[in-house]
Structures are given as C-alpha cells and as structure tokens.
Design a protein around this motif. Structure first.
Motif, short mmCIF file in Angstrom:
data_model
loop_
_atom_site.label_atom_id
_atom_site.label_comp_id
_atom_site.label_asym_id
_atom_site.label_seq_id
_atom_site.Cartn_x
_atom_site.Cartn_y
_atom_site.Cartn_z
N ARG A 22 0.83 -1.21 0.00
CA ARG A 22 0.00 0.00 0.00
C ARG A 22 0.86 1.26 0.00
O ARG A 22 0.57 2.23 -0.69
N LYS A 24 3.97 1.54 -1.16
CA LYS A 24 4.81 1.64 -2.35
C LYS A 24 4.05 1.63 -3.68
O LYS A 24 4.61 2.01 -4.70
N ASN A 25 2.78 1.21 -3.68
CA ASN A 25 2.04 1.04 -4.93
C ASN A 25 0.75 1.85 -4.90
O ASN A 25 -0.11 1.63 -4.05
N GLU A 26 0.60 2.76 -5.85
CA GLU A 26 -0.57 3.64 -5.90
C GLU A 26 -1.88 2.88 -6.12
O GLU A 26 -2.92 3.25 -5.58
N ASN A 27 -1.86 1.82 -6.92
CA ASN A 27 -3.08 1.05 -7.16
C ASN A 27 -3.58 0.37 -5.88
O ASN A 27 -4.78 0.38 -5.58
N LYS A 29 -2.86 1.38 -2.91
CA LYS A 29 -3.26 2.48 -2.02
C LYS A 29 -4.68 2.94 -2.32
O LYS A 29 -5.47 3.21 -1.41
N LYS A 30 -5.04 3.01 -3.60
CA LYS A 30 -6.40 3.43 -3.98
C LYS A 30 -7.44 2.42 -3.49
O LYS A 30 -8.48 2.80 -2.96
N SER A 33 -7.76 2.66 0.25
CA SER A 33 -8.50 3.86 0.66
C SER A 33 -10.00 3.70 0.52
O SER A 33 -10.76 4.23 1.34
N SER A 37 -10.16 4.00 4.50
CA SER A 37 -9.76 5.39 4.77
C SER A 37 -10.45 5.95 6.01
O SER A 37 -9.87 6.78 6.72
N TYR A 45 -0.75 6.59 6.97
CA TYR A 45 -0.76 6.55 5.51
C TYR A 45 0.62 6.30 4.90
O TYR A 45 0.72 5.74 3.83
N GLN A 46 1.66 6.69 5.59
CA GLN A 46 3.01 6.48 5.06
C GLN A 46 3.82 5.50 5.90
O GLN A 46 5.04 5.44 5.80
#
Length: 161
Positions: A22, A24-27, A29-30, A33, A37, A45-46
């Motif tokens: 999550r 390292k990878n935007e997909n 993470k989306k 979320s 979220s 988040y980081q």
C-alpha cells in the motif's frame, strides 16, 4: 502455541506485506483507501498500520510469554485500547499529551475489569492497570505504536507480578 503461532505468523506477514504494498504502490493504495480510509489514522498513511503492529506484538508475546499472560496482554490491547480510542475520540475533551483523560480513564477501568475477570488480586489489578494506562498514554511520545507497546509492556508487567 503450535496451532496459534503459524496462524499469527501468516496473518501478521500478510498485513505487513499489504501495508508495504500500500505504501509503495498507488493502485493498492487506492483500493485500500476505498475500504479503510475512514479508520486509518493520518500518521498511518506512510507507515505500517495499527493492524500490522498488532500482529507483530501478538507474535512477540505468544513466543516469549506464557499463554495466559500473552492472552491477557492481547485482550488488554484489544479491548482497553479500542474502548479508550472510541471514548477519547467521541468524548475526549481534556487532553493529556496526545490522548484524552476520558479515554485514559476508560482504558484504566476496562483493564481493571479484565484483570479481575482473570482472578488477579486488587493490588495487582491497580498496579497493572495503572502501568498499562501510563504506557498507553505515553506511547506517542516514545514513538512506538501503542498496539505493539501495550501488548509487550502488559506481558512484562504481568510476568513480574
């Protein structure tokens, strides 16, 4: 232990790998979320989430402490910390460090109830609950996630007493 540890290890490894993915990878993470979220703290988040730290703590106390002590430590973290968070977020007006007095009182009371249920003496109940409450209160100042710190600290204190 022979049944639980493999389950804890696989679950913990899964949460940690998903957290790293999550971050390292935007997909990922989306997708994360969309589902989580509303329950993710801004600071998570980081970094690893509380769930990952929960499983890390669960594995540590399960390996290094007696099963009863490990179980009580996990129950304190799960119930007392969860209740403290809910009450502190909803009704917490008096701030102490980064926490609320109301949440800390609920943590203390619920920890006392848990310890009474497990048959601890009155003096040990107060000492253990007070120590765990203070540890939960200062966890953000020592920069260790409370889901990890509470379990390990509770297990150490329970072992000593």
């Amino acid at each position: 232990r022979s049944i639980c540890l493999p389950i804890f290890f696989l679950s913990g490894l899964t949460f940690i790998l998903l957290d790293i993915g999550r971050i390292k990878n935007e997909n990922i993470k989306k997708i994360y979320s969309i589902f989580f979220s509303s329950i993710t703290k801004q600071t998570e988040y980081q970094s690893l989430t509380g769930a990952s730290y929960t499983f890390i703590g669960l594995m540590i106390v399960s390996v290094f402490f007696a099963p009863k002590i490990a179980a009580i430590a996990v129950i304190i973290m799960s119930i007392s910390d969860g209740l403290a968070s809910l009450v502190g977020f909803r009704f917490g007006y008096i701030k102490i460090l980064d926490k609320s007095l109301e949440g800390s009182l609920v943590f203390f009371i619920s920890t006392c109830i848990i310890l009474i249920f497990f048959g601890y003496t009155s003096i040990n109940v107060v000492i253990i609950a007070l120590c765990c409450t203070i540890i939960e209160l200062i966890s953000s100042k020592v920069k260790v996630d409370d889901n990890l710190l509470i379990q390990i600290s509770a297990a150490i204190i329970l072992s000593i007493l």
